[in-house]
Motif scaffolding. Structure first.
Motif, PDB file in Angstrom:
ATOM      1  N   GLY A 261      -6.751 -71.788 -18.856  1.00  0.00           N
ATOM      2  CA  GLY A 261      -5.882 -72.001 -17.709  1.00  0.00           C
ATOM      3  C   GLY A 261      -5.330 -73.410 -17.670  1.00  0.00           C
ATOM      4  O   GLY A 261      -5.931 -74.345 -18.178  1.00  0.00           O
ATOM      5  N   LYS A 262      -4.146 -73.558 -17.036  1.00  0.00           N
ATOM      6  CA  LYS A 262      -3.562 -74.886 -16.889  1.00  0.00           C
ATOM      7  C   LYS A 262      -4.415 -75.681 -15.911  1.00  0.00           C
ATOM      8  O   LYS A 262      -4.544 -75.338 -14.750  1.00  0.00           O
ATOM      9  CB  LYS A 262      -2.126 -74.763 -16.386  1.00  0.00           C
ATOM     10  CG  LYS A 262      -1.451 -76.094 -16.098  1.00  0.00           C
ATOM     11  CD  LYS A 262      -0.035 -75.854 -15.656  1.00  0.00           C
ATOM     12  CE  LYS A 262       0.616 -77.138 -15.180  1.00  0.00           C
ATOM     13  NZ  LYS A 262       0.669 -78.168 -16.213  1.00  0.00           N
ATOM     14  N   ILE A 275      -5.485 -70.280  -9.943  1.00  0.00           N
ATOM     15  CA  ILE A 275      -5.353 -68.832  -9.894  1.00  0.00           C
ATOM     16  C   ILE A 275      -3.921 -68.529  -9.494  1.00  0.00           C
ATOM     17  O   ILE A 275      -3.524 -68.726  -8.343  1.00  0.00           O
ATOM     18  CB  ILE A 275      -6.350 -68.218  -8.900  1.00  0.00           C
ATOM     19  CG1 ILE A 275      -7.780 -68.544  -9.341  1.00  0.00           C
ATOM     20  CG2 ILE A 275      -6.146 -66.711  -8.791  1.00  0.00           C
ATOM     21  CD1 ILE A 275      -8.836 -68.162  -8.330  1.00  0.00           C
ATOM     22  N   VAL A 276      -3.132 -68.103 -10.461  1.00  0.00           N
ATOM     23  CA  VAL A 276      -1.705 -67.893 -10.250  1.00  0.00           C
ATOM     24  C   VAL A 276      -1.423 -66.391 -10.168  1.00  0.00           C
ATOM     25  O   VAL A 276      -1.794 -65.636 -11.065  1.00  0.00           O
ATOM     26  CB  VAL A 276      -0.875 -68.527 -11.381  1.00  0.00           C
ATOM     27  CG1 VAL A 276       0.602 -68.219 -11.194  1.00  0.00           C
ATOM     28  CG2 VAL A 276      -1.111 -70.031 -11.422  1.00  0.00           C
ATOM     29  N   LEU A 291      -2.521 -61.138 -11.686  1.00  0.00           N
ATOM     30  CA  LEU A 291      -3.122 -62.468 -11.697  1.00  0.00           C
ATOM     31  C   LEU A 291      -4.303 -62.460 -12.644  1.00  0.00           C
ATOM     32  O   LEU A 291      -4.859 -61.414 -12.973  1.00  0.00           O
ATOM     33  CB  LEU A 291      -3.534 -62.928 -10.305  1.00  0.00           C
ATOM     34  CG  LEU A 291      -4.744 -62.264  -9.657  1.00  0.00           C
ATOM     35  CD1 LEU A 291      -5.326 -63.179  -8.606  1.00  0.00           C
ATOM     36  CD2 LEU A 291      -4.336 -60.949  -8.987  1.00  0.00           C
ATOM     37  N   ARG A 292      -4.700 -63.645 -13.070  1.00  0.00           N
ATOM     38  CA  ARG A 292      -5.791 -63.772 -14.027  1.00  0.00           C
ATOM     39  C   ARG A 292      -6.936 -64.527 -13.385  1.00  0.00           C
ATOM     40  O   ARG A 292      -6.788 -65.676 -12.985  1.00  0.00           O
ATOM     41  CB  ARG A 292      -5.305 -64.503 -15.281  1.00  0.00           C
ATOM     42  CG  ARG A 292      -6.385 -64.736 -16.344  1.00  0.00           C
ATOM     43  CD  ARG A 292      -6.767 -63.424 -16.999  1.00  0.00           C
ATOM     44  NE  ARG A 292      -7.828 -63.612 -17.988  1.00  0.00           N
ATOM     45  CZ  ARG A 292      -7.617 -63.856 -19.280  1.00  0.00           C
ATOM     46  NH1 ARG A 292      -6.371 -63.948 -19.731  1.00  0.00           N
ATOM     47  NH2 ARG A 292      -8.614 -63.993 -20.116  1.00  0.00           N
ATOM     48  N   ALA A 294     -11.304 -63.780 -14.129  1.00  0.00           N
ATOM     49  CA  ALA A 294     -12.011 -63.555 -15.391  1.00  0.00           C
ATOM     50  C   ALA A 294     -11.209 -62.571 -16.222  1.00  0.00           C
ATOM     51  O   ALA A 294     -11.120 -62.675 -17.437  1.00  0.00           O
ATOM     52  CB  ALA A 294     -13.409 -63.032 -15.124  1.00  0.00           C
ATOM     53  N   ASN A 295     -10.613 -61.597 -15.536  1.00  0.00           N
ATOM     54  CA  ASN A 295      -9.786 -60.573 -16.165  1.00  0.00           C
ATOM     55  C   ASN A 295      -8.367 -60.645 -15.629  1.00  0.00           C
ATOM     56  O   ASN A 295      -8.096 -61.308 -14.622  1.00  0.00           O
ATOM     57  CB  ASN A 295     -10.368 -59.178 -15.872  1.00  0.00           C
ATOM     58  CG  ASN A 295     -11.711 -58.967 -16.516  1.00  0.00           C
ATOM     59  OD1 ASN A 295     -11.790 -58.625 -17.685  1.00  0.00           O
ATOM     60  ND2 ASN A 295     -12.791 -59.176 -15.759  1.00  0.00           N
ATOM     61  N   THR A 296      -7.466 -59.954 -16.297  1.00  0.00           N
ATOM     62  CA  THR A 296      -6.110 -59.797 -15.780  1.00  0.00           C
ATOM     63  C   THR A 296      -6.113 -58.616 -14.824  1.00  0.00           C
ATOM     64  O   THR A 296      -6.432 -57.492 -15.206  1.00  0.00           O
ATOM     65  CB  THR A 296      -5.114 -59.549 -16.915  1.00  0.00           C
ATOM     66  OG1 THR A 296      -5.107 -60.687 -17.779  1.00  0.00           O
ATOM     67  CG2 THR A 296      -3.709 -59.346 -16.364  1.00  0.00           C
ATOM     68  N   LEU A 297      -5.797 -58.884 -13.553  1.00  0.00           N
ATOM     69  CA  LEU A 297      -5.798 -57.862 -12.512  1.00  0.00           C
ATOM     70  C   LEU A 297      -4.370 -57.467 -12.190  1.00  0.00           C
ATOM     71  O   LEU A 297      -3.472 -58.322 -12.147  1.00  0.00           O
ATOM     72  CB  LEU A 297      -6.490 -58.391 -11.250  1.00  0.00           C
ATOM     73  CG  LEU A 297      -7.890 -58.983 -11.439  1.00  0.00           C
ATOM     74  CD1 LEU A 297      -8.423 -59.489 -10.111  1.00  0.00           C
ATOM     75  CD2 LEU A 297      -8.830 -57.944 -12.036  1.00  0.00           C
ATOM     76  N   MET A 298      -4.161 -56.179 -11.954  1.00  0.00           N
ATOM     77  CA  MET A 298      -2.817 -55.675 -11.673  1.00  0.00           C
ATOM     78  C   MET A 298      -2.877 -54.638 -10.569  1.00  0.00           C
ATOM     79  O   MET A 298      -3.827 -53.860 -10.479  1.00  0.00           O
ATOM     80  CB  MET A 298      -2.204 -55.049 -12.929  1.00  0.00           C
ATOM     81  CG  MET A 298      -1.945 -56.031 -14.060  1.00  0.00           C
ATOM     82  SD  MET A 298      -1.549 -55.213 -15.620  1.00  0.00           S
ATOM     83  CE  MET A 298      -3.177 -54.614 -16.096  1.00  0.00           C
ATOM     84  N   THR A 299      -1.837 -54.624  -9.740  1.00  0.00           N
ATOM     85  CA  THR A 299      -1.699 -53.590  -8.726  1.00  0.00           C
ATOM     86  C   THR A 299      -0.237 -53.483  -8.342  1.00  0.00           C
ATOM     87  O   THR A 299       0.606 -54.298  -8.761  1.00  0.00           O
ATOM     88  CB  THR A 299      -2.556 -53.891  -7.489  1.00  0.00           C
ATOM     89  OG1 THR A 299      -2.535 -52.748  -6.615  1.00  0.00           O
ATOM     90  CG2 THR A 299      -2.039 -55.099  -6.725  1.00  0.00           C
ATOM     91  N   SER A 300       0.094 -52.475  -7.556  1.00  0.00           N
ATOM     92  CA  SER A 300       1.463 -52.290  -7.073  1.00  0.00           C
ATOM     93  C   SER A 300       1.478 -52.367  -5.555  1.00  0.00           C
ATOM     94  O   SER A 300       0.459 -52.113  -4.889  1.00  0.00           O
ATOM     95  CB  SER A 300       2.021 -50.945  -7.538  1.00  0.00           C
ATOM     96  OG  SER A 300       1.225 -49.883  -7.048  1.00  0.00           O
TER      97      SER A 300
END
Length: 380
Positions: A261-262, A275-276, A291-292, A294-300
């Protein structure tokens, strides 16, 4: 057809003029005279010239699995398809080797396909194919492996994927992808190829019955200028409250600061990550969040606008990868996954995004994400 190219002129000039008159790509136009196909370097004969529109033939890596329907259209026919089986790949035998070219592939039926180009040497069945592709949930791939996620939206029935090819350097390939009249940007750049090697439109399909149609165009569609929703962009998490408790982010951010991460830190302090959250949307009604931690999380997120202009949010279930990380980061991720679907509203300014829901508060500030460089992936 009346033309300005007289007998004795270049056949290439005649082909270009005919293509413009018929609104076709020059590669779709074949000129014949006296039973012979005329090449661009030939001279226009002082006799009748017959125009033939090329049908853009498709072939399959496994021939019996691809049915060419003519007119640039084909369908996947796989009677032995198995759930979770390998993908079926098709290639159009009209190739390009130089200059700047553009073509579109319309998804008539099916979802999850990857669309792009391959070479004859790289064309193979399943995940053995090598090429430059966009598709699936909106990712970039070389055919065998994913290269970048969330480059665009999901490819589904009705999608029209445009491909601008940069072949001005005989040793490289560049690609810019389009979704209809929306330019997604430069996806691939300086991808090595054999000098002058031809590249061909290719599709990696998912299921039997999937159907696609190729169109060669002289130019991309005129880009549609749309003012994005103010929530679209990247946002840096500053504050999280769950069930009235202020969640301490420091331990988790310190762990992220030691990874990819930056990082950021005041002088003398330990570097911390951030946390972006990225928000995208194509129609201002359906949004995608990623967002990332520990894992890459995704939702709609489905947004409904009331008569008074207020927006109500319905957040879907959170999905993600399954990587283990130190407890502070995993604990924060688990709390975030439970809290995000509870969000029902947001307040947005130029620099802030505040999410609110039942017993949940999330505050973000705008994050200027660094520009994403195109991918470079060699072609065989």
């Amino acid at each position: 057809i009346k033309t300005t190219v007289a007998a004795g002129g270049r056949v290439g000039d005649l082909r270009q003029e005919v293509a413009e008159t018929l609104d076709q790509h020059p590669r779709s136009v074949e000129l014949n005279s006296g039973g012979n196909v005329l090449a661009d370097e030939d001279k226009v004969p002082d006799s009748q010239v017959t125009i033939v529109l090329v049908r853009l033939p498709w072939v399959g890596a496994t021939p019996e699995k691809v049915k060419d329907l003519g007119g640039g259209e084909f369908q996947i026919v796989d009677e032995e398809e198995k759930k979770g089986g390998s993908k079926c790949n098709a290639l159009c035998e009209v190739g390009f080797s130089s200059g700047t070219e553009y073509f579109e592939v319309e998804v008539v039926e099916g979802s999850g396909a990857f669309i792009g180009v391959s070479t004859k040497a790289g064309f193979s069945e399943g995940y053995k194919i090598k090429g430059l592709f966009f598709g699936g949930p909106g990712n970039l791939s070389n055919g065998s492996a994913g290269l970048r996620t969330q480059f665009g939206q999901e490819v589904k029935p009705g999608s029209v994927i445009g491909v601008t090819l940069d072949l001005t350097d005989e040793k490289t390939v560049g690609i810019t992808f389009w979704e209809g009249d929306t330019c997604l940007g430069e996806a691939f750049k300086d991808c090595a190829r054999e000098p002058g090697a031809m590249v061909f439109p290719a599709v990696c399909a998912s299921h039997s019955g999937d159907r696609f149609k190729l169109s060669l165009k002289r130019n991309p569609r005129k880009a549609k200028l749309v003012t994005p929703h103010p929530a679209v962009g990247c946002w840096d998490l500053q504050r999280l409250v769950v069930d009235g408790e202020l969640v301490n982010l420091d331990a988790a951010l310190t762990i992220k600061g030691k990874g990819k991460g930056k990082g950021y830190a005041a002088e003398g302090e330990e570097s911390k990550g951030n946390i972006v959250m990225a928000i995208s949307s194509r129609d201002m009604k359906l949004f995608k969040i990623s967002l990332r931690l520990a894992n890459t999380l995704m939702t709609s997120v489905v947004v409904t606008t009331g008569a008074d202009g207020t927006e109500e949010l319905k957040v879907g279930m959170v999905a993600g990868t399954m990587v283990m990380a130190p407890p502070p980061l995993m604990d924060l991720e688990q709390r975030f996954c439970k809290a995000l679907p509870l969000i029902t509203s947001w307040a947005i300014t130029d620099s802030r995004l505040d999410l609110r829901g039942e017993a949940v508060e999330m505050d973000f500030i705008h994050y200027d994400a660094p520009p994403v460089e195109p991918v470079s992936s060699p072609l065989p």
